[in-house]
Design a protein around this motif. Structure first.
Motif, PDB file in Angstrom:
ATOM      1  N   ASN A 107      -1.559  -3.266  12.070  1.00  0.00           N
ATOM      2  CA  ASN A 107      -0.245  -2.686  11.782  1.00  0.00           C
ATOM      3  C   ASN A 107       0.359  -3.125  10.463  1.00  0.00           C
ATOM      4  OD1 ASN A 107      -0.078  -1.274  14.280  1.00  0.00           O
ATOM      5  ND2 ASN A 107       0.432  -3.190  15.308  1.00  0.00           N
ATOM      6  N   SER A 108      -0.193  -4.140   9.863  1.00  0.00           N
ATOM      7  CA  SER A 108       0.348  -4.640   8.596  1.00  0.00           C
ATOM      8  C   SER A 108      -0.774  -5.301   7.809  1.00  0.00           C
ATOM      9  CB  SER A 108       1.477  -5.643   8.855  1.00  0.00           C
ATOM     10  OG  SER A 108       0.981  -6.769   9.558  1.00  0.00           O
ATOM     11  N   GLN A 114      -0.521 -11.571   2.056  1.00  0.00           N
ATOM     12  CA  GLN A 114       0.782 -11.047   1.645  1.00  0.00           C
ATOM     13  C   GLN A 114       1.365 -11.801   0.455  1.00  0.00           C
ATOM     14  OE1 GLN A 114       3.382 -11.052   5.052  1.00  0.00           O
ATOM     15  NE2 GLN A 114       2.011  -9.743   6.246  1.00  0.00           N
ATOM     16  N   LEU A 122       9.086  -7.663   5.287  1.00  0.00           N
ATOM     17  CA  LEU A 122       8.682  -7.556   6.690  1.00  0.00           C
ATOM     18  C   LEU A 122       9.636  -8.319   7.607  1.00  0.00           C
ATOM     19  CD1 LEU A 122       4.795  -7.925   6.647  1.00  0.00           C
ATOM     20  CD2 LEU A 122       6.096  -5.923   7.346  1.00  0.00           C
ATOM     21  N   PRO A 165      -1.364   0.800   6.475  1.00  0.00           N
ATOM     22  CA  PRO A 165      -0.491  -0.244   5.916  1.00  0.00           C
ATOM     23  C   PRO A 165      -0.741  -0.506   4.438  1.00  0.00           C
ATOM     24  CG  PRO A 165      -1.414  -0.945   8.013  1.00  0.00           C
ATOM     25  CD  PRO A 165      -2.153   0.285   7.621  1.00  0.00           C
ATOM     26  N   LEU A 170       5.783  -0.529   1.067  1.00  0.00           N
ATOM     27  CA  LEU A 170       6.780  -1.412   1.663  1.00  0.00           C
ATOM     28  C   LEU A 170       7.566  -2.154   0.583  1.00  0.00           C
ATOM     29  CD1 LEU A 170       7.369  -2.208   4.693  1.00  0.00           C
ATOM     30  CD2 LEU A 170       6.174  -4.331   4.177  1.00  0.00           C
TER      31      LEU A 170
END
Length: 271
Positions: A107-108, A114, A122, A165, A170
């Protein structure tokens, strides 16, 4: 602090108690002490009551103002160890010892990949919302885990990320672009294999959630999956075999590493 983090709660309570004893010993009220070190009275009470984790600069200033001779500043090391949530500390300790790390994220983008900006977006999107201090604490914890890339000898690390994702902008164009750059940077490391699961893959073994596998030098291993064994860490050989089978199948269905990097570089060129 997390209420079930007994060791962390004890450390912060002890630090707070020592700060209060020192402050009272020199005859300073909380408001006076706060003004002297540049913090509010309310924060002083929270730290002394073990409700808040003091920052390193807080302990440095407290040491100076209370003439503690380095005793308060020395507590920074203890505070540093419990600054991050217990489950993150436990995971980071295991990652720091692992010789092989395998992660499938659905999902990410994996926390190990990151950027700080991506992680902050997030955490800020969570509902109910975290406080600013909680967000900063969790971002710091996530970034601290990434020291695994600096280890020598380096562990063998493999990632499989879902394409959706990776494509999601994002945080806006600049945050997304920096995240894509980070994926390319890590994907080119000699000890890292980075793969993308294409959206046109109709079905695969990771549809029920994230999978983690950590293997250690002594031959033991730990695994965890959102879709198996109630997301509990498992070390039983039979359970590990199930997770390894699922992860191996996922890797076989994903794009090869070179094609995955080409896809990410193409997205980067389009931003």
């Amino acid at each position: 602090m997390d209420p079930d983090d007994d060791w962390g709660v004890a450390v912060i309570a002890t630090v707070g108690r020592q700060l209060k004893l020192r402050r009272e010993a020199v005859g300073l009220r909380a408001a006076e002490f706060g003004a002297a070190i540049g913090y509010g009275e309310d924060l002083v009470y929270k730290i002394e009551g073990g409700k808040r984790i003091p920052r390193p600069e807080y302990l440095d200033r407290a040491d100076e103002v209370l003439s503690a001779g380095g005793l308060l500043a020395a507590m920074k090391e203890d505070v540093k160890r419990v600054r991050y949530p217990k489950k993150v500390r436990d995971l980071a300790q295991m990652e720091a010892k692992a010789v092989e790390i395998g992660v499938y994220e659905c999902n990410s983008i994996s926390g190990l990949l990151q950027t700080p900006e991506h992680a902050r977006v997030l955490f800020e999107a969570a509902q109910p919302p975290y406080s600013e201090d909680e967000v900063e604490r969790m971002v710091a914890a996530r970034m601290a885990r990434q020291s695994v890339f600096d280890r020598d000898p380096a562990p063998s690390i493999s990632f499989v990320l879902e394409e959706a994702p990776v494509r999601r902008p994002l945080g806006g164009t600049m945050v997304w672009r920096r995240q894509l750059e980070r994926l390319v940077e890590v994907g080119r490391m000699r000890n890292v294999t980075l793969q993308v699961m294409p959206m046109h893959c109709e079905t695969h073994s990771g549809l029920d959630g994230r999978i983690e596998l950590l293997k250690f030098a002594d031959g033991t291993a730990v695994g965890r999956s959102d879709g198996a064994f109630s997301n509990r860490p498992v070390s039983d050989l039979r359970q590990l075999r199930i997770l390894e089978l699922r992860y191996g199948t996922i890797r076989a269905q994903a794009l090869p590493p070179r094609e995955s990097l080409v896809l990410i570089e193409q997205l980067l060129g389009e931003t």
